[in-house]
Design a protein around this motif. Structure first.
Motif, mmCIF file in Angstrom:
data_model
loop_
_atom_site.group_PDB
_atom_site.id
_atom_site.type_symbol
_atom_site.label_atom_id
_atom_site.label_comp_id
_atom_site.label_asym_id
_atom_site.label_seq_id
_atom_site.Cartn_x
_atom_site.Cartn_y
_atom_site.Cartn_z
ATOM 1 N N UNK A 63 12.988 -13.209 0.633
ATOM 2 C CA UNK A 63 13.303 -14.070 1.775
ATOM 3 C C UNK A 63 11.989 -14.467 2.436
ATOM 4 N N UNK A 64 12.084 -15.415 3.345
ATOM 5 C CA UNK A 64 10.876 -15.888 4.024
ATOM 6 C C UNK A 64 10.451 -14.902 5.118
ATOM 7 N N UNK A 65 9.196 -15.055 5.545
ATOM 8 C CA UNK A 65 8.695 -14.216 6.646
ATOM 9 C C UNK A 65 9.523 -14.443 7.908
ATOM 10 N N UNK A 103 6.691 -0.241 8.453
ATOM 11 C CA UNK A 103 6.913 -1.147 7.332
ATOM 12 C C UNK A 103 6.125 -2.431 7.556
ATOM 13 N N UNK A 104 5.613 -3.003 6.460
ATOM 14 C CA UNK A 104 4.864 -4.251 6.535
ATOM 15 C C UNK A 104 5.827 -5.435 6.420
ATOM 16 N N UNK A 106 13.559 1.702 8.345
ATOM 17 C CA UNK A 106 12.768 1.988 9.542
ATOM 18 C C UNK A 106 12.939 3.435 9.992
ATOM 19 N N UNK A 107 14.165 3.962 9.890
ATOM 20 C CA UNK A 107 14.397 5.352 10.315
ATOM 21 C C UNK A 107 13.769 6.343 9.347
ATOM 22 N N UNK A 165 2.138 -3.372 15.254
ATOM 23 C CA UNK A 165 0.686 -3.482 15.207
ATOM 24 C C UNK A 165 0.348 -4.387 14.045
ATOM 25 N N UNK A 166 -0.051 -5.629 14.340
ATOM 26 C CA UNK A 166 -0.302 -6.589 13.280
ATOM 27 C C UNK A 166 0.984 -6.910 12.536
#
Length: 636
Positions: A107-109, A96-97, A89-90, A133-134
């Motif tokens: 891994x799972x969502x 990131x999606x 993230x940094x 966003x989404x």
């Protein structure tokens, strides 16, 4: 769990570990299984009917193997996934999606969503925000705040204690230079700072090197540099630039260099190495800062009856406090690996430091954490160590029948070698000794005594090293017995059956202090202001000075009499970051300050031995048995 096991060599039951960690015994067994699987074929934890204990040799081998391995790129565990997620993230300005993250990590969502929730819990007061966003999540905030987050995560992942340079090297600077670049850089940096007349804080320098490594890592990845500064670079920033280029072949911008120089000046270096107080006042100390510290130190001296009136001590503490205030305003405190040991081993010195920190907090409107209080305690302790009064000497009588001047030579030898331990009060040169009439702590005799007691030591006419060792051991025992006898008398006059409780629980620290305070108020010992003061003191820094004992109290010694309300519980309760079985609310009166100094350290020391405390808890079924067990532990 491993950290707790490493603090004792004895067996610990699953139930006791569970109480200490705040989990169930089933969880403890799961932890042990996980450790054994990770360390196979090494036996890091030994299991038996008595519980568990650490195999120190195997643990050392496992730790060495673990440290030598490159950092895993696969995020197999929740902590590894969290670290990897924060790093990415940094480093991802476009975000990131979530679904791609789940697929990449197998891994799972919902697992990724849970990890993102953990990231959000880390962000309050960090200056960073997680925006979504989404399916795309983005970390927004300044580059400086991103680096602070990385630094904080790295420190929290590290074992308690000093930050290891090898680990920093593997994490952030691999590929930038040779394997020892960070260590070589540190060597040159210390030499540079020492040459410019600075004191160097070795406990804080590795924290700054962590920031250096992060800055190099992010610049080489072409991420945003720290904001540029308008001011011309300082001499220290210029020197840093040269060293970083030399060791890492990287050029940092003016913003990075200015920030690293700021970190050094507020965490690592203090000017005035080998300079007297007068020179420091002229060159480095502002008059208003010095006046504030003199006033605070004077109040602390009067409150705790210690002598802190020394120009050199106050000036150097002022220089330290200036940096402390800057760190507090920046909310980037300096970590101290000695905090726990200082609180446990030197509670009175730590309490003095808490008082000084509380005065600074009010004067500067800042918050000072435990690590920073421990640094103040190190200043206070170093000063008091230089003022330690001569140990009360143990008296001795020498029995050496006259033969030429042998008794004279023996006395001279004893006084020369053992003069710091013994005071010779009598020399008997006759062979017909009235042993019962000898009035001394120890009797050193060259002839066979008529009585065989701990205080009678048979020595050679020509003193041997073995004789010296035995005499010192006995003198130490006498001093210890004296101290504990005095301490026992002092302590027993503070306890009262009406202020003793067994298995009394409260929801939290404030509720426990309030409940015990109400009992003391009912007996006219304290008023509501003392209870409020004890709660205020607790909120500032936990009074859990050992793993078993919390000693809440107010800093103002305004009680009508010195008294202790004590609770002993079979099951521990949360107290700050610890879990304690014993809570002792201490009310100190102004007239009892000198007794407080004599008692406080020793009272805490009694509860630092885990096995002794467990026995005390089990056997203290009522007030009378508690007193008996307390006396036994102290005399032991």
């Amino acid at each position: 769990m491993l950290d707790f096991l490493s603090q004792t060599s004895s067996w610990i039951t699953a139930g006791e570990l569970a109480d200490r960690l705040g989990v169930t015994p089933r969880s403890v067994r799961s932890y042990v299984t996980a450790v054994k699987a990770a360390a196979h074929p090494l036996t890091v934890i030994e299991s038996g009917t008595a519980g568990y204990r650490l195999n120190r040799d195997e643990f050392a081998s496992f730790t060495a193997q673990h440290r030598s391995k490159p950092r895993e790129t696969d995020a197999d565990t929740p902590q590894q996934r969290l670290s990897s997620l924060v790093r990415r993230l940094t480093e991802s300005p476009d975000g990131l999606d979530v679904y791609e993250l789940a697929a990449e990590n197998f891994v799972s969502d919902s697992t990724v969503e849970a990890d993102l929730a953990r990231v959000r819990l880390m962000l309050p007061d960090s200056g960073l925000t997680l925006v979504r966003h989404g399916s795309v999540v983005t970390l927004t905030g300044s580059e400086t705040d991103r680096r602070r987050l990385l630094s904080r995560m790295f420190r929290e992942e590290s074992a308690r204690g000093m930050i290891d340079l090898e680990t920093i090297q593997r994490e952030f600077t691999s590929g930038q230079a040779g394997a020892d670049s960070l260590g070589a850089f540190k060597t040159d940096l210390i030499e540079l700072l020492d040459g410019q007349g600075y004191f160097v804080n070795e406990y804080g320098i590795n924290n700054v090197l962590l920031h250096v490594a992060i800055a190099i890592d992010r610049v080489t990845k072409h991420l945003s540099p720290a904001p540029a500064v308008a001011e011309p670079p300082s001499e220290l920033a210029t020197s840093l630039s040269g060293l970083i280029t030399k060791h890492f072949d990287v050029r940092l911008g003016s913003g990075d260099l200015a920030y690293l120089a700021f970190l050094l000046t507020t965490r690592v270096i203090t000017p005035g190495h080998d300079q007297p107080a007068e020179t420091l006042i002229e060159s480095y100390v502002r008059p208003e800062e010095l006046a504030m510290m003199r006033a605070i130190v004077d109040r602390a001296s009067r409150e705790y009856l210690v002598d802190l009136d020394d120009d050199d001590f106050i000036v150097r503490l002022t220089l330290h406090v200036r940096n402390l205030i800057n760190r507090a305003h920046d909310k980037s405190y300096s970590r101290n690996p000695l905090t726990r040991s200082i609180k446990t081993s030197y509670p009175l010195i730590y309490e003095l430091a808490v008082y000084i920190a509380s005065q600074l907090q009010r004067a500067e409107q800042i918050v000072i954490n435990d690590d920073e209080i421990a640094y103040i305690a190190m200043h206070v302790g170093a000063h008091l160590e230089q003022q330690v009064r001569r140990v009360e000497l143990v008296t001795c009588a020498i029995v050496c029948p006259n033969y030429y001047d042998m008794h004279v030579l023996l006395r001279e030898r004893i006084e020369r070698v053992l003069g710091d331990d013994l005071e010779v009060v009598a020399v008997i040169t006759r062979s017909d000794v009235d042993w019962d009439a000898l009035d001394a702590d120890l009797v050193l005799t060259t002839i066979d005594p008529q009585l065989h007691a701990d205080g009678v030591i048979v020595i050679q006419p020509f003193l041997t090293q073995n004789d010296i060792d035995r005499i010192r051991q006995q003198a130490s025992r006498v001093r210890r017995m004296r101290r504990r006898a005095r301490l026992k008398d002092d302590l027993l006059q503070f306890f009262d059956e009406s202020l003793f409780s067994r298995n009394f629980y409260a929801p939290d620290e404030t509720a426990m202090i309030t409940a015990l305070g109400e009992r003391m108020m009912a007996r006219g010992i304290i008023d509501q202001s003392y209870v409020d003061g004890a709660i205020e003191r607790e909120l500032m820094s936990s009074t859990a000075f050992t793993d078993n004992l919390a000693v809440p109290h107010a800093m103002a010694m305004s009680a009508q009499q010195t008294s202790i309300a004590i609770v002993i519980n079979d099951a521990p309760m949360d107290w700050g970051d610890n879990r304690v079985n014993v809570v002792a609310l201490i009310a100190f009166s102004a007239a009892g300050r000198s007794t407080f100094q004599a008692v406080f350290d020793q009272f805490v020391e009694v509860f630092s031995d885990r096995l002794e405390v467990q026995r005390l808890i089990k056997r203290s079924v009522d007030f009378a048995s508690f007193i008996d067990e307390l006396v036994h532990v102290m005399d032991a």
